[in-house]
Design a protein around this motif. Sequence first.
Motif, PDB file in Angstrom:
ATOM      1  N   ALA A  52      75.114 -16.354  82.858  1.00  7.68           N
ATOM      2  CA  ALA A  52      75.717 -15.714  84.348  1.00  7.68           C
ATOM      3  C   ALA A  52      74.828 -17.198  85.100  1.00  7.68           C
ATOM      4  CB  ALA A  52      74.819 -14.296  83.997  1.00  7.68           C
ATOM      5  N   LYS A  53      73.991 -16.998  85.090  1.00 12.17           N
ATOM      6  CA  LYS A  53      73.683 -18.150  86.181  1.00 12.17           C
ATOM      7  C   LYS A  53      74.273 -19.784  86.747  1.00 12.17           C
ATOM      8  CE  LYS A  53      68.829 -18.926  86.657  1.00 12.17           C
ATOM      9  NZ  LYS A  53      69.040 -18.744  88.240  1.00 12.17           N
ATOM     10  N   GLY A  54      75.144 -20.103  85.460  1.00 10.08           N
ATOM     11  CA  GLY A  54      75.507 -21.360  85.340  1.00 10.08           C
ATOM     12  C   GLY A  54      74.313 -22.387  85.830  1.00 10.08           C
TER      13      GLY A  54
ATOM     14  N   ALA B 255      66.090 -14.140  89.456  1.00 13.62           N
ATOM     15  CA  ALA B 255      67.894 -13.658  88.899  1.00 13.62           C
ATOM     16  C   ALA B 255      68.936 -14.114  90.369  1.00 13.62           C
ATOM     17  CB  ALA B 255      68.337 -12.443  89.139  1.00 13.62           C
ATOM     18  N   ASN B 256      69.326 -15.415  90.232  1.00 12.95           N
ATOM     19  CA  ASN B 256      70.524 -15.608  91.383  1.00 12.95           C
ATOM     20  C   ASN B 256      71.308 -17.707  90.647  1.00 12.95           C
ATOM     21  OD1 ASN B 256      68.035 -16.578  91.447  1.00 12.95           O
ATOM     22  ND2 ASN B 256      69.443 -18.604  92.456  1.00 12.95           N
ATOM     23  N   THR B 257      72.474 -16.966  90.992  1.00 15.75           N
ATOM     24  CA  THR B 257      73.740 -18.193  89.957  1.00 15.75           C
ATOM     25  C   THR B 257      72.435 -19.682  90.889  1.00 15.75           C
ATOM     26  OG1 THR B 257      75.183 -18.099  92.065  1.00 15.75           O
ATOM     27  CG2 THR B 257      75.830 -17.039  89.770  1.00 15.75           C
TER      28      THR B 257
ATOM     29  N   ILE C 162      57.838 -14.948  97.171  1.00 15.16           N
ATOM     30  CA  ILE C 162      58.358 -16.001  96.418  1.00 15.16           C
ATOM     31  C   ILE C 162      57.963 -16.055  94.906  1.00 15.16           C
ATOM     32  CG2 ILE C 162      58.149 -17.492  98.128  1.00 15.16           C
ATOM     33  CD1 ILE C 162      55.909 -18.327  97.383  1.00 15.16           C
ATOM     34  N   GLU C 163      58.570 -16.889  93.961  1.00 12.03           N
ATOM     35  CA  GLU C 163      58.368 -17.100  92.903  1.00 12.03           C
ATOM     36  C   GLU C 163      56.512 -17.324  92.372  1.00 12.03           C
ATOM     37  OE1 GLU C 163      60.578 -18.938  94.159  1.00 12.03           O
ATOM     38  OE2 GLU C 163      62.013 -18.679  93.521  1.00 12.03           O
ATOM     39  N   SER C 164      56.341 -16.834  91.244  1.00 15.49           N
ATOM     40  CA  SER C 164      54.832 -16.888  90.687  1.00 15.49           C
ATOM     41  C   SER C 164      54.083 -18.746  90.438  1.00 15.49           C
ATOM     42  CB  SER C 164      54.806 -16.496  88.701  1.00 15.49           C
ATOM     43  OG  SER C 164      55.588 -17.388  88.776  1.00 15.49           O
TER      44      SER C 164
HETATM   45 MG    MG Z   1      64.931 -19.776  90.491  1.00 16.02          MG
END
Ligand code: MG
Length: 331
Positions: free
Chosen positions: A51-53, A140-142, A175-177
Motif C-alpha cells: 500500500a505504501k510502495g 500512513a503515507n505512500t 512528528i514521528e516518535s
Molecule cells: Mg514515515
Amino acid sequence: MQTKIVTLEQGLEEAVRLIKSGEVVAFPTETVYGLGANAFDPNAVRKIFEAKGRPMDNPLIAHIADISWIDRLAVDISDNARAVIEAFMPGPITVILKRSKEVPDEVTAGLDTVGIRFPKHSVAREFIKACGVPLSAPSANTSTKISPTSAQHVFDDMQGRIPLILQGGECEVGIESTIVDMTVDVPTILRPGAITADMLVQVLGKVKNFDGKIIVAKAPGMKYKHYAPSCEMVVATSEEIASYEYGRQFGIGNNPVIIAKNDFLQGLDDPDFFHFIRLGSSDEDAMRNIYRAMHEAQEKYNYIICQDFGEEGIGASIMNRVNKASGGKRI
Ligand code: MG
Ligand code: AMP
C-alpha cells in the motif's frame, strides 16, 4: 477499492474485522497517523509495504495496547529498557529491543531487533486493544510523501489503496516518535522526537544523541546510580566540612572514612584521628585510584566522605564518577 473515513464508534467492529482477516487499517496516534496490520501475520504486514510502495528493507514499529504485550515481542529486556518503558509509555517513544522468535522477518526487515511503541492516543489504544494483537505500522503515507497528521491527509494520499481510516482528529505531537535503541551499551537515539535526549538522560544517566554526542546527567536528578558503592557516600566541599561530617557520623555510631588526595588530608585538623584512603597527590593519581578506593571503603567502612575534585579537566571526569556513586549528594 473504496477508502472510508469512520469514527471509532462507527467503525471499530469493521476495523477489527479487517485486521483479523489480514488487511490494513489506518489509525490515528499522537505522533502521526499509522497504517497498521497484525504484526504476527507476515502476509498482512506485506500489504503495508504494498500500500505504501515502501521497500521491504525498512523495519516497522510494533504498536501495543499494554506494556505486558512487550514480553511476547522482545527478549533480554534490560533494567534500563524497563526504566524507559516505565517512564515514557504510553507516549511518543519507540524502544528498540531484541526481538522474540515470534516476530516475523517482514516486521523487522530481518534485523534481530524490534521497535516497540505504546501510543497514548485513545483511539489508537482502543483499536489496538480490540484487535488483541500488536499492529505493525509505519506512517500512513505512500513512500517518500509527508507523514499524515490528519485523517484527511491519509485519505488524500492513500485513497483507493486502503479500505479504512479511523478518524482521530489532528495529531497532538505531529512528528514521528523518538526512537531509542536499548540493545547497545550506551542507549542511542536513532531518531529525535518529543521525548528529548535530556528527558532520557534523567532516566538513564547517559545516552548517545542522534548526532553521536554522548550526554550525561548532571546529578542530582538522576534516577539510577552507577558505579555506586554498597554504602552511603557524600561529597565534602571542604576539609572543615569533611571533618565535621566525619565526627557527626562517628558520633551516631557509623564507621566513616574519608577518600581524598594528600593535600586535602593534610588540611584536616588532626589527620591521625581519621580513617582515610589516600588517592595520591595529582589528579591523575586520584583518577587511577578512585575506584580502588571505593572498593576498599565499602569493604571496611559504612559511610564514605569523598573530596570534591572540582569542575576542571581530569577533576571533572573524576567527579562525573563520584557524583554517580554518591547520587549527587554534597555537603
Ligand atoms: Mg514515515
Ligand atoms: P516510520 O518511518 O514512522 O514508518 O517508522 C519506522 C522507522 O522505525 C524505520 O524507518 C526505522 O528507522 C525505525 N525502526 C523500526 N524498527 C527498527 C529496528 N528494529 N531497528 C532500528 N530502527 C528501527
